[in-house]
Design a protein around this motif. Structure first.
Motif, mmCIF file in Angstrom:
data_model
loop_
_atom_site.group_PDB
_atom_site.id
_atom_site.type_symbol
_atom_site.label_atom_id
_atom_site.label_comp_id
_atom_site.label_asym_id
_atom_site.label_seq_id
_atom_site.Cartn_x
_atom_site.Cartn_y
_atom_site.Cartn_z
ATOM 1 N N ALA A 83 0.822 -1.211 0.000
ATOM 2 C CA ALA A 83 0.000 0.000 0.000
ATOM 3 C C ALA A 83 0.854 1.258 0.000
ATOM 4 C CB ALA A 83 -0.934 -0.006 1.208
ATOM 5 N N ILE A 131 -2.650 -3.420 -0.477
ATOM 6 C CA ILE A 131 -3.501 -2.505 -1.237
ATOM 7 C C ILE A 131 -4.957 -2.919 -1.038
ATOM 8 C CG2 ILE A 131 -4.092 -1.682 -3.548
ATOM 9 C CD1 ILE A 131 -1.199 -2.260 -4.356
ATOM 10 N N GLU A 188 -5.063 4.188 1.469
ATOM 11 C CA GLU A 188 -3.659 3.800 1.640
ATOM 12 C C GLU A 188 -2.911 4.792 2.526
ATOM 13 O OE1 GLU A 188 -2.945 1.390 -2.576
ATOM 14 O OE2 GLU A 188 -2.404 3.504 -2.422
#
Length: 263
Positions: A83, A131, A188
């Motif tokens: 991320a 992610i 994120e």
């Protein structure tokens, strides 16, 4: 043997054997297909990691070290997770030429495939935040605008401004505007804490609350400007400054004009 022979001559024997044979063939085919499909997936991931490593060595290793261990001017990337890399590279903040300044959002240097390869490589070094998937980012369905507004005012407004327009911080740093930012990158940023931003773990702000935050930000982004010019939506400072400049300027101009007329 006679009993077995009688079973073989039974009317249902042939159809039953056919069904068993078809089931056996189907099971064998499914197992073989799964094995064949698994191999390219593993191969593709390995290829992406290798490609990402080459991109890293060319564009990132001069600051982050040949093995992503970090250096004098850049931190280690071991354990930052997919991320973090996706956020920094996807928003164009990395790579950057001058590490002494704050990384600003700009046009990405790498395309989507190259970014994915970099993400795969750094993620392979050590576990870290992943992610978020599209299913996790369904803020329109799972978010609550009112809750998001309260969370934003309590956790974000002191830096990003009460309307999410960004604001100045200490030592020449700033909190960027949140308008026009992809929901994935907002999520994120919350779980990785880029630069001066703290990390908001799932214990601090739950995944559902993160979606509410995103929903409020998107609601603020779509809010019409009923009052006309927004002047950055940064509050009474700009509005007061505008009044002082225009108001005093107008008064001075009138005073000069009256003085000229009096002569």
């Amino acid at each position: 043997m006679k009993r077995l022979s009688s079973y073989r001559r039974h009317k249902a024997a042939a159809p039953l054997l056919l069904v068993v044979a078809l089931l056996g063939i189907g099971t064998t085919f499914n197992v073989a297909s799964a094995t064949i499909k698994a191999a390219p997936t593993t191969f593709d991931r390995s290829a992406a990691i290798d490609e990402g490593k080459q991109i890293f060595l060319k564009g990132c290793s001069s600051c982050h070290g040949l093995n992503a261990e970090g250096g004098a001017i850049a931190p280690s990337l071991i354990g930052v997770g997919a991320a973090s890399v996706d956020f920094q590279v996807g928003t164009g903040r990395m790579p950057m030429a001058d590490m002494s300044t704050q990384a600003a959002r700009k046009e990405p240097v790498y395309n989507a495939e190259q970014t994915a390869a970099l993400v795969a490589y750094v993620a392979s070094l050590a576990p870290g935040p992943a992610i978020p998937t599209d299913a996790q980012l369904n803020y329109e369905r799972d978010g609550n605008t009112a809750e998001g507004g309260e969370l934003f005012r309590n956790n974000c407004a002191m830096c990003h401004n009460f309307a999410g327009q960004g604001g100045a911080l200490t030592e020449g740093k700033y909190a960027p505007t949140l308008m026009g930012v992809d929901p994935k990158y907002i999520y994120e940023a919350l779980i990785t804490g880029p630069q001066s931003m703290p990390v908001f773990s799932d214990k601090t702000i739950t995944p559902a609350e993160k979606l509410s935050l995103i929903k409020w930000i998107k609601s603020a982004e779509a809010e019409p400007n009923l009052g006309g010019a927004t002047m950055g939506r940064i509050g009474p400072v700009t509005e007061g400054l505008l009044i002082w400049i225009l108001g005093l300027g107008l008064l001075i101009a009138v005073a000069v004009w009256l003085t000229t007329k009096a002569r």
